[in-house]
Design a protein around this motif. Structure first.
Motif, short mmCIF file in Angstrom:
data_model
loop_
_atom_site.label_atom_id
_atom_site.label_comp_id
_atom_site.label_asym_id
_atom_site.label_seq_id
_atom_site.Cartn_x
_atom_site.Cartn_y
_atom_site.Cartn_z
N ALA A 131 -64.65 49.08 -37.42
CA ALA A 131 -63.28 49.48 -38.08
C ALA A 131 -63.40 50.85 -38.54
CB ALA A 131 -63.00 48.55 -39.03
N THR A 132 -62.32 51.60 -38.36
CA THR A 132 -62.30 52.87 -39.07
C THR A 132 -61.96 52.82 -40.47
OG1 THR A 132 -59.59 53.06 -38.69
CG2 THR A 132 -61.27 53.92 -36.85
N ILE A 133 -62.22 53.99 -41.16
CA ILE A 133 -62.00 53.70 -42.85
C ILE A 133 -60.36 53.41 -42.98
CG2 ILE A 133 -61.74 55.16 -44.89
CD1 ILE A 133 -64.43 54.17 -44.17
N ALA A 134 -59.56 54.01 -42.08
CA ALA A 134 -58.07 53.72 -42.38
C ALA A 134 -57.91 52.31 -42.20
CB ALA A 134 -57.28 54.51 -41.25
N GLU A 135 -58.39 51.43 -41.03
CA GLU A 135 -58.14 50.16 -40.74
C GLU A 135 -58.54 49.37 -41.76
OE1 GLU A 135 -58.44 50.16 -35.83
OE2 GLU A 135 -60.15 49.82 -37.27
N ARG A 136 -59.99 49.55 -42.39
CA ARG A 136 -60.48 48.96 -43.59
C ARG A 136 -59.47 49.08 -45.04
NH1 ARG A 136 -66.88 49.98 -44.24
NH2 ARG A 136 -67.35 50.65 -41.91
N ARG A 175 -67.04 47.62 -31.93
CA ARG A 175 -66.31 49.01 -32.23
C ARG A 175 -65.88 48.90 -33.83
NH1 ARG A 175 -61.15 49.51 -33.68
NH2 ARG A 175 -60.59 47.39 -33.13
N ASP A 199 -71.39 57.33 -45.69
CA ASP A 199 -70.14 56.31 -45.76
C ASP A 199 -70.60 55.25 -46.52
OD1 ASP A 199 -68.89 57.86 -43.73
OD2 ASP A 199 -69.78 56.59 -42.04
N ASP A 242 -66.02 45.45 -43.82
CA ASP A 242 -65.93 45.35 -42.27
C ASP A 242 -66.96 44.24 -41.82
OD1 ASP A 242 -64.53 45.18 -39.74
OD2 ASP A 242 -66.19 46.74 -39.10
#
Length: 455
Positions: free
Chosen positions: A418-423, A416, A198, A354
């Motif tokens: 943040a997901t890659i999509a949210e980032r 929690r 990641d 994030d």
């Protein structure tokens, strides 16, 4: 590009870049190890305190707990200003939720950080190097009498300018890659730093930002170069624009934001809270402060529980609005700094990693939802105790269950990520702003160069 390769600018630049990336990595290794150690010690102490409180379920629900945000493994890319931001959220099962506002400023979300890391090197050093590499790309050739000769050939002016733009950015990106590779080598050799898949993905996206960022800054240098007939004047103009974007815009925006979007000072808010306390207390009947530790069903306990719950909600409402005002002030202030590519790069890096303000805001919102579940857990636990009057009191333990609770059953708040999509969704807007900035500046440069007097 040949000029740069044969000149002194490139080797000097490369030496400085490698030195700064090496220093940033060594500094991070030393500090990160201590930060992780302190974090583990703190969480171990908090865990033991919670285990000690587990003998009385009401103590668990009413005693303030603090959640410390764990250290990020990607902070060597950017600390996202977290050194000067609150890193602990305090809460109970009831309405209470606070974070420290610091002592030197009313809104800690507006406090910058100047810790050396990759983002800091790009913002301060590479933004300046982009100016240094491009300020005389056109005006310098005019002074050397080579520009007219070059344009005497059947080649479009825009093609010449694109070639210069690509050359400057190719060398800057090559220097950035060399520095990043050296930094990664140092970091991977340290057992204190964890580099995962990641992390490499984050570095790859960070490099994409670097490309757009150096492009934006070199476009500014080229623009200054085609606006002036002398390289000295174009250097002065370039450096002036650089200082405006680096220093003037952030400081002016901060002053403007604090004036245009004011936030009540803490002492004013605390005065309002105390005044509201008096109103609430006066609305409840006399004898409400009477206590009987041997009789949980003592009627004044219920009256006082309702009053203290009203106190707690009153304070939570005031602090909630105070923090909402701080968030609005920070976000509105940021909008004023979007005219600076340096600020946009900084915000985009924060969204990608994030971290910083976005991380605090996400955790604040998540903790609000967690507290609802936490309180419901306590109410469900209290409902099972027939010896409890079930009079919920956020500050005392008289009228709710005194039963012990297993530590493993106590709800624990955890971050929690943040997901890659949210980032990417958050990062995309900054990337588009950077692209638009680079495109507009370079388009203006081409328009000006088409009319440039090469004599």
């Amino acid at each position: 590009m040949q000029q740069f390769l044969y000149g002194l600018r490139l080797p000097i630049t490369l030496s400085i870049v490698l030195a700064m990336f090496a220093v940033s990595s060594l500094t991070y290794i030393g500090e990160h190890g201590e930060t992780v150690k302190s974090y583990h010690e703190l969480t171990a102490n908090q865990e033991q305190q919670l285990r000690d409180m587990a003998g009385n379920a009401t103590n668990v629900a009413t005693k303030q707990r603090g959640y410390r945000l764990p250290p990020r493994n990607n902070a060597f890319i950017s600390d996202c200003g977290e050194l000067n931001m609150p890193n602990t959220l305090a809460y109970t099962a009831f309405h209470y939720l606070r974070f420290s506002a610091g002592v030197s400023r009313d809104n800690p979300l507006l406090m910058p950080s100047n810790r050396i890391n990759w983002s800091f090197i790009l913002i301060t050093l590479f933004s300046f190097l982009a100016i240094i590499f491009s300020f005389d790309a056109v005006s310098g050739e005019k002074e050397q009498r080579t520009l007219a000769l070059r344009l005497s050939n059947p080649v479009k002016r825009s093609h010449i300018l694109v070639g210069k733009f690509i050359a400057v950015n190719a060398l800057l990106i090559a220097c950035a890659l060399a520095g990043i590779l050296l930094a990664l080598l140092i970091l991977t050799l340290s057992p204190a730093v964890s580099i995962t898949g990641d992390t490499f993905a984050e570095i790859g996206l960070f490099l994409l930002f670097v490309v757009f960022f150096t492009g934006s800054m070199s476009a500014i240098g080229l623009f200054a170069s085609v606006m002036c007939n002398s390289s000295n004047i174009s250097l002065l103009l370039s450096v002036s624009l650089w200082l405006v974007f680096l220093i003037a815009v952030p400081n002016f925006a901060q002053t403007l934001g604090m004036t245009a979007y004011p936030v009540e000072k803490v002492n004013v808010m605390q005065t309002k809270i105390r005044e509201k306390y008096k109103e609430i207390e006066a609305s409840f009947p006399g004898g409400k402060w009477s206590s009987r530790g041997d009789n949980p069903f003592h009627p004044p306990h219920e009256i006082r529980a309702n009053m203290l719950m009203a106190f707690d909600k009153n304070e939570a409402d005031f602090w909630g609005e105070h923090y909402a005002a701080q968030f609005r002030q920070a976000e509105n202030t940021r909008l004023w700094t979007w005219i600076s590519p340096l600020a946009v790069f900084d915000y985009g890096t924060e969204a990608l990693l994030d971290g910083g303000y976005l991380r605090l805001r996400h955790n604040y919102a998540d903790l609000q939802n967690f507290k609802i579940q936490y309180l419901q857990w306590f109410k469900d636990l209290d409902a099972k105790d027939a010896e409890s009057p079930h009079w919920y009191n956020p500050y005392e333990y008289y009228s709710t269950t005194h039963k012990a609770v297993a530590y493993e059953e106590i709800p624990q708040f955890t971050e929690r990520p943040a997901t890659i999509a949210e980032r990417l969704a958050e990062t995309f807007k900054y990337l588009m702003v950077m692209l638009a900035y680079m495109g507009v500046m370079f388009a203006l440069t081409i328009i000006r160069f088409e009319r440039y007097d090469v004599r």
